[in-house]
Design a protein around this motif. Sequence first.
Motif, mmCIF file in Angstrom:
data_model
loop_
_atom_site.group_PDB
_atom_site.id
_atom_site.type_symbol
_atom_site.label_atom_id
_atom_site.label_comp_id
_atom_site.label_asym_id
_atom_site.label_seq_id
_atom_site.Cartn_x
_atom_site.Cartn_y
_atom_site.Cartn_z
ATOM 1 N N ASN A 61 -34.566 -10.445 8.668
ATOM 2 C CA ASN A 61 -33.356 -10.291 9.695
ATOM 3 C C ASN A 61 -33.188 -11.637 10.143
ATOM 4 N N HIS A 62 -32.186 -11.870 10.954
ATOM 5 C CA HIS A 62 -31.815 -12.931 11.764
ATOM 6 C C HIS A 62 -32.725 -13.044 12.790
ATOM 7 N N PHE A 63 -34.028 -12.964 12.857
ATOM 8 C CA PHE A 63 -34.935 -12.750 13.811
ATOM 9 C C PHE A 63 -35.547 -14.312 13.857
ATOM 10 N N PRO A 64 -35.710 -15.183 14.909
ATOM 11 C CA PRO A 64 -36.378 -16.372 15.053
ATOM 12 C C PRO A 64 -37.806 -16.090 14.975
ATOM 13 N N TYR A 65 -38.336 -17.287 14.843
ATOM 14 C CA TYR A 65 -39.956 -17.338 14.747
ATOM 15 C C TYR A 65 -40.423 -16.755 16.109
ATOM 16 N N GLY A 66 -41.617 -16.047 15.785
ATOM 17 C CA GLY A 66 -42.210 -15.298 17.082
ATOM 18 C C GLY A 66 -42.217 -14.008 17.225
ATOM 19 N N VAL A 67 -41.310 -13.471 16.521
ATOM 20 C CA VAL A 67 -41.103 -11.973 16.353
ATOM 21 C C VAL A 67 -42.443 -11.171 16.297
ATOM 22 N N HIS A 68 -43.386 -11.911 15.773
ATOM 23 C CA HIS A 68 -44.599 -11.058 15.417
ATOM 24 C C HIS A 68 -45.334 -10.665 16.665
ATOM 25 N N VAL A 69 -44.999 -11.186 17.792
ATOM 26 C CA VAL A 69 -45.646 -10.592 19.128
ATOM 27 C C VAL A 69 -45.382 -9.378 19.463
ATOM 28 N N PRO B 218 -21.403 -26.482 24.050
ATOM 29 C CA PRO B 218 -22.570 -26.067 25.135
ATOM 30 C C PRO B 218 -22.415 -24.751 25.999
ATOM 31 N N GLY B 219 -21.153 -24.147 26.006
ATOM 32 C CA GLY B 219 -21.079 -22.853 26.848
ATOM 33 C C GLY B 219 -21.123 -21.605 25.779
ATOM 34 N N GLN B 220 -21.270 -21.786 24.409
ATOM 35 C CA GLN B 220 -21.369 -20.659 23.566
ATOM 36 C C GLN B 220 -22.517 -19.696 23.855
ATOM 37 N N ARG B 221 -22.339 -18.456 23.423
ATOM 38 C CA ARG B 221 -23.360 -17.415 23.958
ATOM 39 C C ARG B 221 -24.597 -17.487 22.445
ATOM 40 N N TYR B 222 -25.370 -16.578 22.630
ATOM 41 C CA TYR B 222 -26.106 -16.678 21.566
ATOM 42 C C TYR B 222 -25.830 -16.336 20.054
ATOM 43 N N GLY B 223 -24.706 -15.361 20.072
ATOM 44 C CA GLY B 223 -24.532 -14.977 18.819
ATOM 45 C C GLY B 223 -23.460 -15.979 17.991
ATOM 46 N N ALA B 224 -22.994 -16.899 18.812
ATOM 47 C CA ALA B 224 -21.936 -17.837 18.341
ATOM 48 C C ALA B 224 -22.419 -18.692 17.346
ATOM 49 N N LEU B 225 -21.625 -19.607 16.721
ATOM 50 C CA LEU B 225 -22.046 -20.739 16.001
ATOM 51 C C LEU B 225 -22.774 -21.702 16.950
ATOM 52 N N LYS B 226 -23.879 -22.122 16.623
ATOM 53 C CA LYS B 226 -24.420 -22.861 17.714
ATOM 54 C C LYS B 226 -24.951 -24.148 16.986
ATOM 55 N N SER B 227 -24.975 -25.140 17.843
ATOM 56 C CA SER B 227 -25.678 -26.368 17.659
ATOM 57 C C SER B 227 -27.170 -26.398 17.046
ATOM 58 N N ASN B 228 -27.547 -27.136 16.278
ATOM 59 C CA ASN B 228 -29.000 -27.104 15.970
ATOM 60 C C ASN B 228 -29.807 -25.830 15.651
ATOM 61 N N LEU B 229 -28.760 -24.728 15.064
ATOM 62 C CA LEU B 229 -29.344 -23.362 14.890
ATOM 63 C C LEU B 229 -30.351 -23.328 13.954
ATOM 64 N N GLN B 230 -30.910 -24.406 13.152
ATOM 65 C CA GLN B 230 -31.858 -24.129 12.373
ATOM 66 C C GLN B 230 -33.300 -24.266 13.156
ATOM 67 N N THR B 231 -32.986 -25.483 13.879
ATOM 68 C CA THR B 231 -34.380 -26.025 14.960
ATOM 69 C C THR B 231 -34.515 -24.754 15.882
ATOM 70 N N ARG B 232 -33.438 -24.024 16.274
ATOM 71 C CA ARG B 232 -33.679 -23.037 17.289
ATOM 72 C C ARG B 232 -34.242 -21.943 16.809
ATOM 73 N N PHE B 233 -34.233 -21.436 15.428
ATOM 74 C CA PHE B 233 -34.694 -20.526 14.564
ATOM 75 C C PHE B 233 -36.132 -20.790 14.522
ATOM 76 N N ILE B 234 -36.338 -22.171 14.013
ATOM 77 C CA ILE B 234 -37.755 -22.187 13.801
ATOM 78 C C ILE B 234 -38.886 -22.517 14.841
ATOM 79 N N ALA B 235 -38.005 -23.124 16.055
ATOM 80 C CA ALA B 235 -38.872 -23.247 17.430
ATOM 81 C C ALA B 235 -38.984 -22.046 17.826
ATOM 82 N N GLY B 236 -38.186 -20.988 17.853
ATOM 83 C CA GLY B 236 -38.801 -19.678 17.958
ATOM 84 C C GLY B 236 -37.967 -18.982 19.399
ATOM 85 N N LEU B 237 -38.702 -17.906 19.768
ATOM 86 C CA LEU B 237 -38.070 -17.210 20.765
ATOM 87 C C LEU B 237 -38.515 -17.981 22.020
#
Length: 231
Positions: A50-58, A114-133
């Motif tokens: 799913n579109h879950f970032p790293y850390g969901v295993h907690v 900078p004003g975008q919410r979580y679900g929108a097209l975001k900058s550095n999206l891959q880094t955000r997903f891998i950096a995690g929750l």
Amino acid sequence: MIYFTHIPKTAGTAFKRNVLEANFPKRVFSPKGFRQFALQSFPDHSCISNHFPYGVHVLKPLRKASYLTFLRDPVERSISHYYFVLQLKYEKWQHPDYARHSAFSLEDIWQDEPGQRYGALKSNLQTRFIAGLGAGFYLKTSPAKMLKTAKMHLRDKYLFVGIQERFPESCRLFQSLFPAEPTNLEERPMKTEKKPELSSSTLLAIENANELDLELYQYGLKLFENRSIAS
């Protein structure tokens, strides 16, 4: 449990359908949100995709976790994401960001990022997903720390890192790690339609907004090369 961090527009759907579902029948699950994931029981050796970032295993602390993901050139991923949202408009359903993407140009969206919410097209999206929750999504952290955390996770926590531009080769690498047989490697079920040529100013705006992703992508490429050689 295997956790597939499915970052939008990185060949994740093709990997899920052609590799994961083909080799782990009835054990690939896509919970709708963290709450459903936390409350649902899963059989042994399940794969959560799913579109879950790293850390969901907690949320499943008693289950051993292995992580998988795909990365893509950040500029190409961002462009594909934007136009893919526009093509997802059906009679009874459209992507949550369809109205916004249809009202603003790609360059305007990146300048307003900078004003975008979580679900929108975001900058550095891959880094955000891998950096995690904690480091990428819900807690404020510096860009340098977010990138450092993402690199650490990619190196130490991700058993498999695939590259969208090298999809068949990535699947063969996965096959060397798991008893899997990839099928239909050229099929892309969620492919973005042909995209128009973009101006140099738009491309520059996307690059400037995704500097962390550009560095993480190069780091991921090196990991991919080293692991491919080792396999």
